[in-house]
Structure formats: structure tokens, C-alpha cells
Write an enzyme that holds these catalytic residues in place. Structure first.
Site: not given
Ligand code: IMP
Length: 190
Positions: A113-114, A117, A166, A179
């Protein structure tokens, strides 16, 4: 003969996307060093075992590619594509745009995963992977925002813990942009 410097060699200190300002959070060389460290840990943990890397698109494409460049030649790579973020916020809903490959039974799967969050996306992907009865499942994430996490999740390899702000760059986007940046940038307080 000479090689021209290209845009990819330039690492601006500050960037502007859609009229918003971002400053450097993690420099490109720091990211590369950390990715190499994680890869060496992964190589030793999976020594003698066939590994399947599951890259979660879109954001993890750069992390997964750089990680793989340090892994064993026999490593398999598969992809899934999910979408949950709208602009700068998690929608709380995960749309599966490319389902997890159906060849994971009995395999050692590393989900890449990148960023984790709220954890909603990862939880969704993990459920899909477990449905296929793999031999083992671990998670590598480049970034982790502990203060945003809604549900406890096991993260086996974490590149950097970051504040709940963010970020863009190195695969992560703001509405499609950012990106290609080689460093990670954080939105400045407005
Ligand atoms: P989660 O489901 O809330 O954990 O978010 C995961 C996905 O949301 C990541 O794979 C990203 O694609 C996107 N994401 C979460 N935080 C950020 C951020 O700070 N910048 C850009 N994309 C984010």
C-alpha cells in the site's frame, strides 16, 4: 556524449497543485534508503519462500516498483485497484475497480500500500485476499497516519509514520496530480 538533466532530477522545495501549496516532508533519497531497508528485511523474512506482491493501485505503483527492484527474481507481482479518496478526504466507501487476482490460494502474499490512513481500504483488500485462503498475508505500507486509523490493523512493514495531514508525491495524488514527484510533500497550513 552527455546526459541531459531531466525534470525527474529536480526536487522542488515547494510545489503548487490546484492553487494549494505543499512543502517537502520526506526527501527523495530518504524514501529510496527506507525502501531499500524494508526490502532487505522482506528478503530475509521470506528467504526460501515464493512471494507474491499485491500492489494496490493507483497510489502504490511507485513504492511497489522500487521495492520489487530489490527483491528476489522469482517474486510474482499482481495488482488490484481500489478507490476511496475524493479530493483530500476518505469517502469511507471502497470501490473495487480491478478485483484481486484469483490465484492466491496457498501463496505467501505481501500487500503493498502507499498509505494507511483510516485503514478502510486496507481492511477491504485484506478481506478479499483472505477469501482465497493464502498461506500467509503480510502488509507493507510506505506511509502510516496513526492518528487517522479507525480500526486496529496489523502493519508488518512501515516506511514512515506521518502526522494526520494530506500528502502528495511518490505515487500519491491530489485529484490526479502529484504522482510523479520523487519526494513526498505535505499540504501547508492554510
Ligand atoms: P484509507 O482507506 O483511509 O486508509 O485511505 C487509503 C487510501 O486513501 C490510500 O491508498 C490513498 O490512495 C488515499 N490517501 C489517504 N491519505 C492520503 C493522502 O494524504 N494523500 C493522498 N492520498 C491519500
Amino acid at each position: 556524449m552527455y546526459q541531459r538533466a531531466t525534470m525527474s532530477h529536480i526536487q522542488p522545495f515547494e510545489i503548487d497543485l490546484y492553487g494549494r501549496s505543499f512543502g517537502v516532508l520526506i526527501a527523495a533519497d530518504q524514501i529510496q534508503e527506507r525502501v531499500a531497508d524494508l526490502a532487505s528485511q522482506i528478503r530475509s523474512d521470506y528467504a526460501g519462500r515464493q512471494l507474491v506482491v499485491l500492489c494496490v493501485l493507483n497510489g502504490a505503483f511507485r513504492f511497489a516498483a522500487d521495492l520489487c527492484s530489490h527483491l528476489n527474481d522469482s517474486t510474482e507481482v499482481v495488482f488490484t485497484k481500489v478507490h476511496s479518496y475524493e479530493g483530500m478526504l476518505s469517502s469511507g466507501l471502497v470501490q473495487e475497480q480491478l478485483p484481486v487476482s484469483s490465484q492466491l490460494a496457498g501463496k505467501h502474499v505481501l500487500i503493498v500500500e502507499d498509505i494507511v490512513d483510516t485503514g478502510t481500504t486496507l481492511k477491504f483488500v485484506m478481506e478479499r485476499v483472505y477469501q482465497q485462503a493464502p498461506a500467509s498475508v503480510r502488509v507493507a505500507t510506505l506511509l502510516f497516519k496513526p492518528d487517522a486509523l479507525l480500526k486496529p490493523l496489523q502493519l508488518d512493514y512501515v516506511g514512515f509514520e506521518i502526522p494526520n495531514r494530506f500528502v502528495v508525491g511518490y505515487g500519491l495524488d491530489y485529484d490526479g496530480q502529484g504522482r510523479c514527484l520523487n519526494a513526498l510533500y505535505v499540504l501547508k497550513e492554510e
